[in-house]
Design a protein around this motif. Sequence first.
Motif, short mmCIF file in Angstrom:
data_model
loop_
_atom_site.label_atom_id
_atom_site.label_comp_id
_atom_site.label_asym_id
_atom_site.label_seq_id
_atom_site.Cartn_x
_atom_site.Cartn_y
_atom_site.Cartn_z
N VAL A 55 1.02 -1.01 0.14
CA VAL A 55 -0.15 -0.02 0.12
C VAL A 55 0.53 1.30 -0.03
O VAL A 55 0.80 2.02 -0.78
N GLN A 77 0.64 -3.10 5.76
CA GLN A 77 1.63 -2.10 5.66
C GLN A 77 -0.54 -1.13 6.29
O GLN A 77 0.43 -0.03 6.87
N GLN A 119 -6.19 -0.32 4.20
CA GLN A 119 -6.78 0.63 3.60
C GLN A 119 -7.62 -0.09 2.72
O GLN A 119 -8.85 -0.24 1.40
N ARG A 172 6.12 -1.74 9.58
CA ARG A 172 6.07 -0.90 8.53
C ARG A 172 8.04 -1.29 9.00
O ARG A 172 8.25 -0.89 10.27
N ARG A 177 8.67 8.61 17.45
CA ARG A 177 7.24 7.78 16.57
C ARG A 177 6.86 7.37 15.84
O ARG A 177 6.44 6.81 14.96
N HIS A 178 8.34 6.60 15.80
CA HIS A 178 8.26 4.92 14.89
C HIS A 178 8.51 4.35 15.47
O HIS A 178 9.56 3.69 16.58
N LEU A 179 7.12 3.26 15.35
CA LEU A 179 7.50 1.48 15.56
C LEU A 179 7.64 0.67 14.37
O LEU A 179 7.19 0.94 12.99
N GLU A 204 -8.08 2.71 10.75
CA GLU A 204 -8.03 3.50 9.34
C GLU A 204 -10.12 3.23 9.33
O GLU A 204 -10.43 2.39 9.67
N VAL A 243 -2.43 11.54 11.73
CA VAL A 243 -3.14 11.02 10.57
C VAL A 243 -2.90 11.12 9.44
O VAL A 243 -2.25 12.10 8.91
N GLY A 282 -4.60 10.67 5.29
CA GLY A 282 -5.17 10.19 4.89
C GLY A 282 -5.35 10.74 3.35
O GLY A 282 -4.86 11.40 3.11
N GLY A 290 -10.38 7.98 3.11
CA GLY A 290 -10.22 7.59 3.93
C GLY A 290 -8.67 8.18 4.79
O GLY A 290 -8.15 8.68 3.69
N GLY A 324 -5.47 6.47 7.90
CA GLY A 324 -5.09 5.92 8.60
C GLY A 324 -5.20 6.88 9.98
O GLY A 324 -4.01 7.51 9.91
N LEU A 325 -4.95 6.40 11.41
CA LEU A 325 -4.76 7.55 12.36
C LEU A 325 -3.53 6.36 13.23
O LEU A 325 -3.72 4.85 13.24
N GLY A 326 -2.38 6.76 13.58
CA GLY A 326 -1.38 5.92 14.66
C GLY A 326 -2.22 6.10 15.84
O GLY A 326 -1.83 6.77 16.64
N ARG A 374 0.96 7.37 18.31
CA ARG A 374 0.62 8.53 18.04
C ARG A 374 0.02 9.55 18.40
O ARG A 374 0.23 10.26 19.27
O1 4AD Z 1 0.27 8.05 6.39
P1 4AD Z 1 0.50 6.50 6.74
O2 4AD Z 1 1.51 5.11 6.20
O3 4AD Z 1 -0.73 6.31 5.59
C1 4AD Z 1 -1.31 4.76 5.56
O4 4AD Z 1 -0.92 3.74 5.64
C2 4AD Z 1 -2.69 4.44 4.32
N1 4AD Z 1 -2.83 3.59 4.04
C3 4AD Z 1 -3.82 5.13 5.99
C4 4AD Z 1 -5.31 5.56 5.04
O5 4AD Z 1 -5.53 5.90 4.51
N2 4AD Z 1 -6.30 4.17 5.48
O6 4AD Z 1 0.49 6.47 8.09
C5 4AD Z 1 -0.84 6.51 8.53
C6 4AD Z 1 -0.73 6.50 9.91
C7 4AD Z 1 0.45 8.14 10.89
O7 4AD Z 1 -0.70 9.40 10.36
C8 4AD Z 1 1.18 7.68 11.63
O8 4AD Z 1 -0.12 8.36 12.33
C9 4AD Z 1 1.06 5.74 11.28
O9 4AD Z 1 0.10 5.56 11.26
N3 4AD Z 1 2.31 5.45 11.57
C10 4AD Z 1 3.16 5.37 12.39
N4 4AD Z 1 3.18 4.92 13.35
C11 4AD Z 1 3.93 4.48 14.38
N5 4AD Z 1 5.04 4.10 14.38
C12 4AD Z 1 4.94 3.86 12.54
N6 4AD Z 1 6.01 3.56 11.47
C13 4AD Z 1 3.64 4.33 11.78
N7 4AD Z 1 3.96 4.87 10.43
C14 4AD Z 1 2.70 5.49 10.04
#
Ligand code: 4AD
Length: 571
Positions: free
Chosen positions: A280, A300, A303, A324, A332-334, A341, A496, A498, A538, A540-542, A545
């Motif tokens: 994705v 990943q 969505q 990831r 802020r990365h895991l 989502e 977030v 989106g 749509g 995605g919200l971490g 975070r």
């Molecule tokens: O911005 P990202 O990569 O978006 C997507 O994956 C879309 N496909 C989501 C969607 O539209 N359904 O990731 C969305 C959120 C980020 O804003 C962040 O909050 C969180 O996922 N995120 C992580 N949180 C912790 N560790 C990481 N390595 C993260 N990568 C993304």
Amino acid sequence: MSAIHIDEASGSDDTGKGTPDLAYQSLAFAVYTHPTASYLIRKDASGTYEEPTQSSLKKAKKGADGIEKKRKKAEELAEREAKEKTEERERREKLIEESKKIVLQEDASLPAAKKAKLVGLAELRGQRIRVRGWVHRLRDQKGIIFVVLRDGTGYLQCVLSGQVAQTYEALTLTLESTIELTGSLQELPEGKTAPGGHELSVDYWKVLGAAPGAEEAFTNRLNEQSDASIQADLRHLVIRGETASAILKLRAALLSSFRDSYAAHNLLEVTPPCMVQTQVEGGATLFKFEYYGQQAFLTQSSQLYLETCLPSLGDVFCIQESFRAENSHTRRHLSEYTHLEAELAFIDFEELMSHIENTICEVVDRLLENPSSAALIKQLNPTFEKPARPFKRLNYVDAIKWLNEHGIQHELEDADGNVVKDEQGNSKMVDHAVGDDIAEAAERRMTDILGTPIFLYGFPAELKAFYMKKIPSQSGDGPVFTESCDLLMPGVGEIVGGSMRIADMEELIVAYGREGIDPAAYYWFTDQRKYGTCEHGGYGLGVERFLAWLAKRYTVRECSLYPRWPGRATP
Ligand code: 4AD
């Protein structure tokens, strides 16, 4: 015998030897250590060594007597303390011997005890109850033992006095042992404080699982000073702490609030798979594995699966782990995170951003309305204020301008993506230009300066994933922008991500090509556009975070039960 040397300026009574090179500092000390010697003394290195006068010798003899007296006193004190220690040890040994004879019996004439959890005990005040849990805190005050019991639902102060405090178990009780206590629950008298405003006056109790003392004691394995890698290895013990458990409780409340809010707005929860064969968010961050002879990935983002649910279930959401392989060591990365989502049909970009803002504000309101989650927020983030609405909206191009106006630069990279350094080894910093990715550091500085939630929207297609819808009616020159948005929060940055999705099948096929994706594996995703397409979007919200923002945590690692980051998958 040669004379003893004293230098009043640079000599030392601690390290001196009385020689010209290593002189003593005071004549008194010289007389004390060498009572029959002759002495040579000087004020400092600029003077010469001379014999002391009769009167200063007399004074020094008095001083030497004083030193002797002090020494005797110290010796007496040490003797007394050693004796007291022995007596105390003997008294304790005797007490322990005696204690072994005491066998507690539950008094059958007392009212039957009600089995209870520590949450919501107020209703049982005045009654006899039986509780079980872990010894969270322990204090012996003149033979009265105070235990703060913990069972995960709450804390309760328990007081053991008289015979129940004299058993062998009582005298050898340790932190983190499991115990069962029975007694009457009493409201605390005015002026005293304990969790819940009550305490248990124990009449019968027993140890269920003793935790070790001495070397192996809990506090020897883990305490607030333990370094970060030990804390990470002992995460299973860290979560017993008041802060770590409060974060996990708030996390649970947060997930419930999202579920309640989505239910109220007719979004249905689904559970997409974790093992997938499509990407994705780009191939570089995929965890790959062998799946019965085929290549597969850990998801990943769910969505694409959520999009397939729109025609059958309407608007949907999921709370699913995403993975990831970013090799990012930031706070802020895991490598594995909980991804919330949602996907909504028949909306436009403006409605998507409003929905994200509404959802976040509604969830915060729900958490603050609920007394137990409100108390957790107060405990973890006492100055929390709910965000002002409407959220600031900042176009990507305007954000680039803003960064340059505020002198926030980024590292220059060469064509291979390596940071360019000057002769001193410092990164070369340059202004931002339209088309640049806004890196984490710049984004964080901007968010912290603005100090409010910000929707950063309209990113160039080049920087974003293949599925994003382009902003309609753009002129032919310059970068193509997308209907995409990131929500940035002070202290954390992006929480977030989106966008609106490409609804047109032909356009999607072109987008696959741009990303170098073989459309064959995506037949099911393409079919969405073939069999009744719709405008949809749509995000995605971490979860970690969002929680880091809400609970004001330094890192998302504190917001995950067992966080995974590069090199860490234990416990
Ligand atoms: O911005 P990202 O990569 O978006 C997507 O994956 C879309 N496909 C989501 C969607 O539209 N359904 O990731 C969305 C959120 C980020 O804003 C962040 O909050 C969180 O996922 N995120 C992580 N949180 C912790 N560790 C990481 N390595 C993260 N990568 C993304």
